[in-house]
Design a protein around this motif. Sequence first.
Motif, short mmCIF file in Angstrom:
data_model
loop_
_atom_site.label_atom_id
_atom_site.label_comp_id
_atom_site.label_asym_id
_atom_site.label_seq_id
_atom_site.Cartn_x
_atom_site.Cartn_y
_atom_site.Cartn_z
N GLU A 187 0.80 -1.30 0.12
CA GLU A 187 -0.01 -0.02 -0.07
C GLU A 187 1.01 1.38 0.05
O GLU A 187 1.94 1.26 0.61
N LEU A 188 0.35 2.23 -0.75
CA LEU A 188 0.96 3.79 -0.53
C LEU A 188 0.52 4.39 0.63
O LEU A 188 -0.79 4.43 1.02
N TYR A 206 5.57 10.59 1.31
CA TYR A 206 4.66 9.40 0.91
C TYR A 206 5.74 8.22 1.42
O TYR A 206 7.06 8.63 1.32
N THR A 207 5.14 7.24 1.77
CA THR A 207 6.16 5.94 2.00
C THR A 207 5.28 4.70 1.83
O THR A 207 4.23 4.65 1.21
N VAL A 208 6.10 3.41 1.82
CA VAL A 208 5.55 2.39 1.51
C VAL A 208 5.25 1.36 2.74
O VAL A 208 5.62 1.35 3.90
N PRO A 266 0.22 11.98 -6.69
CA PRO A 266 0.31 10.44 -6.01
C PRO A 266 -0.22 9.37 -6.57
O PRO A 266 -0.39 8.21 -6.12
N LEU A 290 1.87 6.41 -9.43
CA LEU A 290 3.03 5.77 -8.69
C LEU A 290 3.08 4.09 -9.18
O LEU A 290 1.87 3.57 -8.65
N MET A 316 3.38 0.16 -8.68
CA MET A 316 3.57 -0.43 -7.30
C MET A 316 4.11 -1.86 -7.53
O MET A 316 3.49 -2.57 -8.71
N THR A 329 -1.02 3.35 -8.40
CA THR A 329 -2.08 4.10 -7.46
C THR A 329 -3.00 4.76 -8.37
O THR A 329 -3.93 5.35 -8.06
N SER A 348 -2.90 4.67 5.17
CA SER A 348 -2.41 3.54 4.12
C SER A 348 -3.67 3.37 3.36
O SER A 348 -4.70 3.06 3.69
N ILE A 369 7.42 1.11 -4.15
CA ILE A 369 6.68 1.95 -4.93
C ILE A 369 7.68 3.04 -5.56
O ILE A 369 8.66 3.54 -5.04
N ILE A 394 9.76 6.21 -4.12
CA ILE A 394 9.87 5.96 -3.22
C ILE A 394 11.04 5.09 -2.49
O ILE A 394 12.01 5.48 -2.21
#
Length: 318
Positions: A157-158, A181-183, A234, A237, A239, A253, A280, A305, A308
Amino acid sequence: MRLCRFRHAGQVSAGFYNEAYIVPVTAAVAAYAIATHKKLNIPEADDLLALLPPDGAACQDAVKLAAWVAEMAQMLPDALKLATQAVELLVPIALPPKLLLLAGNYAAHIEEGGGVAAQRAETFPYVFMKPPTTLTDPGKPVKIPAVSPGHIDWELELGVIIGRRAKGIKEAEALQYVAGYTVVNDISDREFHPNPQRKMRQKDGFFDWQHGKWHDGFCPVGPCITSADAILDPQKLDMKLTLNGRVRQDSSTANQIFPVAAVIEFLSSIMTLEPGDIISTGTPAGVGHATGTYLKPGDRLEATIRSIGTLVTPVVAE
């Protein structure tokens, strides 16, 4: 810029993240002062929010320093670069005020589970929370819980980091409240049924699902935060998640039913979002439950992602 928290030689610090090496922020500040004869106002702390938009007190100087580090990458002394594999990466936000997650935000994921995805105008985001004890550092193992070991699954998930207090925010302005933003890997126990001798009640199935999200360590986050100014959209992105090197999830995303801005609007309509909150935003198709594939000790998850990084999570027995 990409920022991380890490422990090295017993000290927790903030760093500029790179897959090959990490440049400690405090060391970069000192090197910048020597090279340019200019001083930057960046505190010696591991609080990444202070370095991130929109309201980080040291954000402007951090952006300037990050650009300098990138420009001087080939010329920086080796002593300034710590090999990423040689440090202990930590969850980017140590104690998020809230850890909010979405269920069913990708149509293909709903459909692989046998459901029918509704159009955005016909529904609303399903949101649940995880306790902070679920947080797991990048590279640290997820433990298969002894109480329910058989059906443990992954969900790439983003993650969205809130950077400004938000209440009643409209979708059009929502991204102005994002720090970065993170993973996130929302690890899930698909068949958790407490008390096998129980008398079934109407809502037991829902609570089984929810409680299956709450085992210790079931929320790896990291390896870093990419600042919001570096990801202007965002919803573009890529994934990908692999299990033992085999691709299991491969999406974007762009396929979210509720985009990031709409999720922030919805959440801020019913609660106050605070700096450091992690949202998330749901998982795409490709979870193990769809094919009866579940995690076991010795497995290795890599959740990536674009823009990131890759969150690595080994799996061990409890």
